[in-house]
Design a protein around this motif. Sequence first.
Motif, PDB file in Angstrom:
ATOM      1  N   VAL A 202     -38.887  -3.793   2.238  1.00  0.00           N
ATOM      2  CA  VAL A 202     -37.649  -3.101   1.896  1.00  0.00           C
ATOM      3  C   VAL A 202     -36.464  -4.005   2.226  1.00  0.00           C
ATOM      4  O   VAL A 202     -36.325  -4.471   3.358  1.00  0.00           O
ATOM      5  CB  VAL A 202     -37.519  -1.764   2.662  1.00  0.00           C
ATOM      6  CG1 VAL A 202     -36.181  -1.105   2.356  1.00  0.00           C
ATOM      7  CG2 VAL A 202     -38.667  -0.830   2.303  1.00  0.00           C
ATOM      8  N   ASN A 203     -35.631  -4.271   1.227  1.00  0.00           N
ATOM      9  CA  ASN A 203     -34.393  -5.029   1.420  1.00  0.00           C
ATOM     10  C   ASN A 203     -33.230  -4.067   1.583  1.00  0.00           C
ATOM     11  O   ASN A 203     -33.091  -3.123   0.804  1.00  0.00           O
ATOM     12  CB  ASN A 203     -34.127  -5.953   0.229  1.00  0.00           C
ATOM     13  CG  ASN A 203     -35.204  -6.995   0.039  1.00  0.00           C
ATOM     14  OD1 ASN A 203     -35.792  -7.098  -1.027  1.00  0.00           O
ATOM     15  ND2 ASN A 203     -35.488  -7.783   1.070  1.00  0.00           N
ATOM     16  N   VAL A 204     -32.399  -4.298   2.575  1.00  0.00           N
ATOM     17  CA  VAL A 204     -31.181  -3.510   2.785  1.00  0.00           C
ATOM     18  C   VAL A 204     -30.009  -4.349   2.298  1.00  0.00           C
ATOM     19  O   VAL A 204     -29.713  -5.417   2.867  1.00  0.00           O
ATOM     20  CB  VAL A 204     -31.005  -3.126   4.261  1.00  0.00           C
ATOM     21  CG1 VAL A 204     -29.736  -2.298   4.441  1.00  0.00           C
ATOM     22  CG2 VAL A 204     -32.226  -2.354   4.765  1.00  0.00           C
ATOM     23  N   ILE A 205     -29.348  -3.898   1.249  1.00  0.00           N
ATOM     24  CA  ILE A 205     -28.290  -4.680   0.615  1.00  0.00           C
ATOM     25  C   ILE A 205     -27.011  -3.855   0.505  1.00  0.00           C
ATOM     26  O   ILE A 205     -27.014  -2.632   0.671  1.00  0.00           O
ATOM     27  CB  ILE A 205     -28.716  -5.155  -0.790  1.00  0.00           C
ATOM     28  CG1 ILE A 205     -28.930  -3.950  -1.714  1.00  0.00           C
ATOM     29  CG2 ILE A 205     -29.971  -6.008  -0.706  1.00  0.00           C
ATOM     30  CD1 ILE A 205     -29.175  -4.339  -3.161  1.00  0.00           C
ATOM     31  N   ASP A 206     -25.917  -4.553   0.232  1.00  0.00           N
ATOM     32  CA  ASP A 206     -24.634  -3.910  -0.042  1.00  0.00           C
ATOM     33  C   ASP A 206     -24.471  -3.714  -1.548  1.00  0.00           C
ATOM     34  O   ASP A 206     -25.200  -4.310  -2.356  1.00  0.00           O
ATOM     35  CB  ASP A 206     -23.473  -4.761   0.491  1.00  0.00           C
ATOM     36  CG  ASP A 206     -23.527  -4.924   2.003  1.00  0.00           C
ATOM     37  OD1 ASP A 206     -23.969  -3.975   2.681  1.00  0.00           O
ATOM     38  OD2 ASP A 206     -23.141  -6.004   2.491  1.00  0.00           O
ATOM     39  N   LEU A 207     -23.485  -2.924  -1.921  1.00  0.00           N
ATOM     40  CA  LEU A 207     -23.219  -2.712  -3.341  1.00  0.00           C
ATOM     41  C   LEU A 207     -22.812  -4.009  -4.039  1.00  0.00           C
ATOM     42  O   LEU A 207     -23.096  -4.205  -5.221  1.00  0.00           O
ATOM     43  CB  LEU A 207     -22.121  -1.658  -3.517  1.00  0.00           C
ATOM     44  CG  LEU A 207     -22.529  -0.196  -3.303  1.00  0.00           C
ATOM     45  CD1 LEU A 207     -21.307   0.714  -3.403  1.00  0.00           C
ATOM     46  CD2 LEU A 207     -23.591   0.222  -4.304  1.00  0.00           C
ATOM     47  N   ASP A 208     -22.151  -4.907  -3.316  1.00  0.00           N
ATOM     48  CA  ASP A 208     -21.733  -6.168  -3.920  1.00  0.00           C
ATOM     49  C   ASP A 208     -22.918  -7.056  -4.271  1.00  0.00           C
ATOM     50  O   ASP A 208     -22.763  -8.020  -5.036  1.00  0.00           O
ATOM     51  CB  ASP A 208     -20.795  -6.919  -2.966  1.00  0.00           C
ATOM     52  CG  ASP A 208     -19.473  -6.196  -2.775  1.00  0.00           C
ATOM     53  OD1 ASP A 208     -19.105  -5.407  -3.680  1.00  0.00           O
ATOM     54  OD2 ASP A 208     -18.818  -6.401  -1.739  1.00  0.00           O
ATOM     55  N   ASP A 209     -24.101  -6.765  -3.703  1.00  0.00           N
ATOM     56  CA  ASP A 209     -25.292  -7.567  -4.019  1.00  0.00           C
ATOM     57  C   ASP A 209     -25.956  -7.132  -5.325  1.00  0.00           C
ATOM     58  O   ASP A 209     -26.866  -7.807  -5.805  1.00  0.00           O
ATOM     59  CB  ASP A 209     -26.310  -7.470  -2.883  1.00  0.00           C
ATOM     60  CG  ASP A 209     -25.772  -8.045  -1.578  1.00  0.00           C
ATOM     61  OD1 ASP A 209     -25.043  -9.049  -1.648  1.00  0.00           O
ATOM     62  OD2 ASP A 209     -26.074  -7.486  -0.499  1.00  0.00           O
ATOM     63  N   VAL A 210     -25.527  -6.002  -5.880  1.00  0.00           N
ATOM     64  CA  VAL A 210     -26.088  -5.517  -7.142  1.00  0.00           C
ATOM     65  C   VAL A 210     -25.513  -6.339  -8.293  1.00  0.00           C
ATOM     66  O   VAL A 210     -24.297  -6.425  -8.467  1.00  0.00           O
ATOM     67  CB  VAL A 210     -25.788  -4.018  -7.342  1.00  0.00           C
ATOM     68  CG1 VAL A 210     -26.332  -3.547  -8.688  1.00  0.00           C
ATOM     69  CG2 VAL A 210     -26.394  -3.201  -6.211  1.00  0.00           C
ATOM     70  N   VAL A 211     -26.387  -6.951  -9.078  1.00  0.00           N
ATOM     71  CA  VAL A 211     -25.961  -7.798 -10.191  1.00  0.00           C
ATOM     72  C   VAL A 211     -25.828  -6.991 -11.481  1.00  0.00           C
ATOM     73  O   VAL A 211     -24.864  -7.140 -12.226  1.00  0.00           O
ATOM     74  CB  VAL A 211     -26.945  -8.960 -10.398  1.00  0.00           C
ATOM     75  CG1 VAL A 211     -26.550  -9.809 -11.606  1.00  0.00           C
ATOM     76  CG2 VAL A 211     -27.027  -9.810  -9.145  1.00  0.00           C
ATOM     77  N   ALA A 212     -26.812  -6.128 -11.751  1.00  0.00           N
ATOM     78  CA  ALA A 212     -26.800  -5.379 -13.005  1.00  0.00           C
ATOM     79  C   ALA A 212     -27.722  -4.176 -12.879  1.00  0.00           C
ATOM     80  O   ALA A 212     -28.494  -4.045 -11.918  1.00  0.00           O
ATOM     81  CB  ALA A 212     -27.225  -6.257 -14.179  1.00  0.00           C
ATOM     82  N   HIS A 213     -27.631  -3.305 -13.862  1.00  0.00           N
ATOM     83  CA  HIS A 213     -28.506  -2.133 -13.954  1.00  0.00           C
ATOM     84  C   HIS A 213     -29.406  -2.310 -15.172  1.00  0.00           C
ATOM     85  O   HIS A 213     -28.916  -2.485 -16.289  1.00  0.00           O
ATOM     86  CB  HIS A 213     -27.675  -0.861 -14.099  1.00  0.00           C
ATOM     87  CG  HIS A 213     -28.497   0.350 -14.431  1.00  0.00           C
ATOM     88  ND1 HIS A 213     -29.494   0.823 -13.611  1.00  0.00           N
ATOM     89  CD2 HIS A 213     -28.469   1.181 -15.507  1.00  0.00           C
ATOM     90  CE1 HIS A 213     -30.043   1.894 -14.155  1.00  0.00           C
ATOM     91  NE2 HIS A 213     -29.439   2.126 -15.310  1.00  0.00           N
ATOM     92  N   PRO A 214     -30.743  -2.294 -14.996  1.00  0.00           N
ATOM     93  CA  PRO A 214     -31.658  -2.467 -16.122  1.00  0.00           C
ATOM     94  C   PRO A 214     -32.305  -1.149 -16.552  1.00  0.00           C
ATOM     95  O   PRO A 214     -32.356  -0.180 -15.785  1.00  0.00           O
ATOM     96  CB  PRO A 214     -32.717  -3.413 -15.554  1.00  0.00           C
ATOM     97  CG  PRO A 214     -32.825  -2.973 -14.120  1.00  0.00           C
ATOM     98  CD  PRO A 214     -31.460  -2.461 -13.711  1.00  0.00           C
ATOM     99  N   ALA A 215     -32.801  -1.132 -17.761  1.00  0.00           N
ATOM    100  CA  ALA A 215     -33.660  -0.040 -18.227  1.00  0.00           C
ATOM    101  C   ALA A 215     -35.108  -0.460 -18.006  1.00  0.00           C
ATOM    102  O   ALA A 215     -35.460  -1.620 -18.188  1.00  0.00           O
ATOM    103  CB  ALA A 215     -33.416   0.241 -19.701  1.00  0.00           C
ATOM    104  N   CYS A 216     -35.943   0.490 -17.596  1.00  0.00           N
ATOM    105  CA  CYS A 216     -37.331   0.185 -17.246  1.00  0.00           C
ATOM    106  C   CYS A 216     -38.280   1.022 -18.096  1.00  0.00           C
ATOM    107  O   CYS A 216     -38.030   2.205 -18.345  1.00  0.00           O
ATOM    108  CB  CYS A 216     -37.574   0.456 -15.764  1.00  0.00           C
ATOM    109  SG  CYS A 216     -39.264   0.143 -15.208  1.00  0.00           S
TER     110      CYS A 216
END
Length: 232
Positions: A202-216
Amino acid sequence: MHQGIPRPNIHAAGHVYDFLLLFGPVISWWCFPFEQLIRALQKINTNDHIGGEMESTIVRTVAQTANLRHWLRHQDCPKAICQLKVLFDKCFVPANAPSTCDNFIEQKGPQRAYVKHNSVNLSPCDTHAGNANIIYCPSASEPPVAGQIQRIENIHMPDGKHNDVHLHVRHYNSISKTLYDPFLWYPHLLVKSYSSPLNSKVNVIDLDDVVAHPACYDYSHGQSVLVNLSRA
């Protein structure tokens, strides 16, 4: 609209100057608050029960709430009740309260069902599986990977005025080398195949680490294909 036929709004516009002199600034007598209330009432699900007890209940509740707020602001309100007004305002934040107002601090628990980032709603997988998939950077030195949000955590900051948000994410594993990935021939499509089972880490990240939103989409043999929806 036929030319030469006067319309009510055109006639009213000619009297704006007189209204300003009689009633003051426009914000004191425009109808936007009433229209906003009508919109809120129209969005209530009535289950096709119209013209009965529901309407009177809604109107009575709105009137009681308005009377209670008026009483709490009245000079004759008992001091003990005035102390409760602070808690009342924190629990029921007015819709028109300024976002920077210190008197109205939104109270949140340790977890949340969604968070908005770059105009996209992100949610844990148990809340909305489609909104849980993201492409993110696990660290500054690692390339972006695809993952699924497991939990969204509120972090209370020391200043007490705002909350930070941490995302608990499990990333998708790469597919086996024995499996064929047809999308490798089309890198411009921003599509990639992954193994459907998630990594246990499990990685704990900040919102700024989100690059994009994909469809799966899970299509076959334990494989999932993710399409990067970023417009950049």
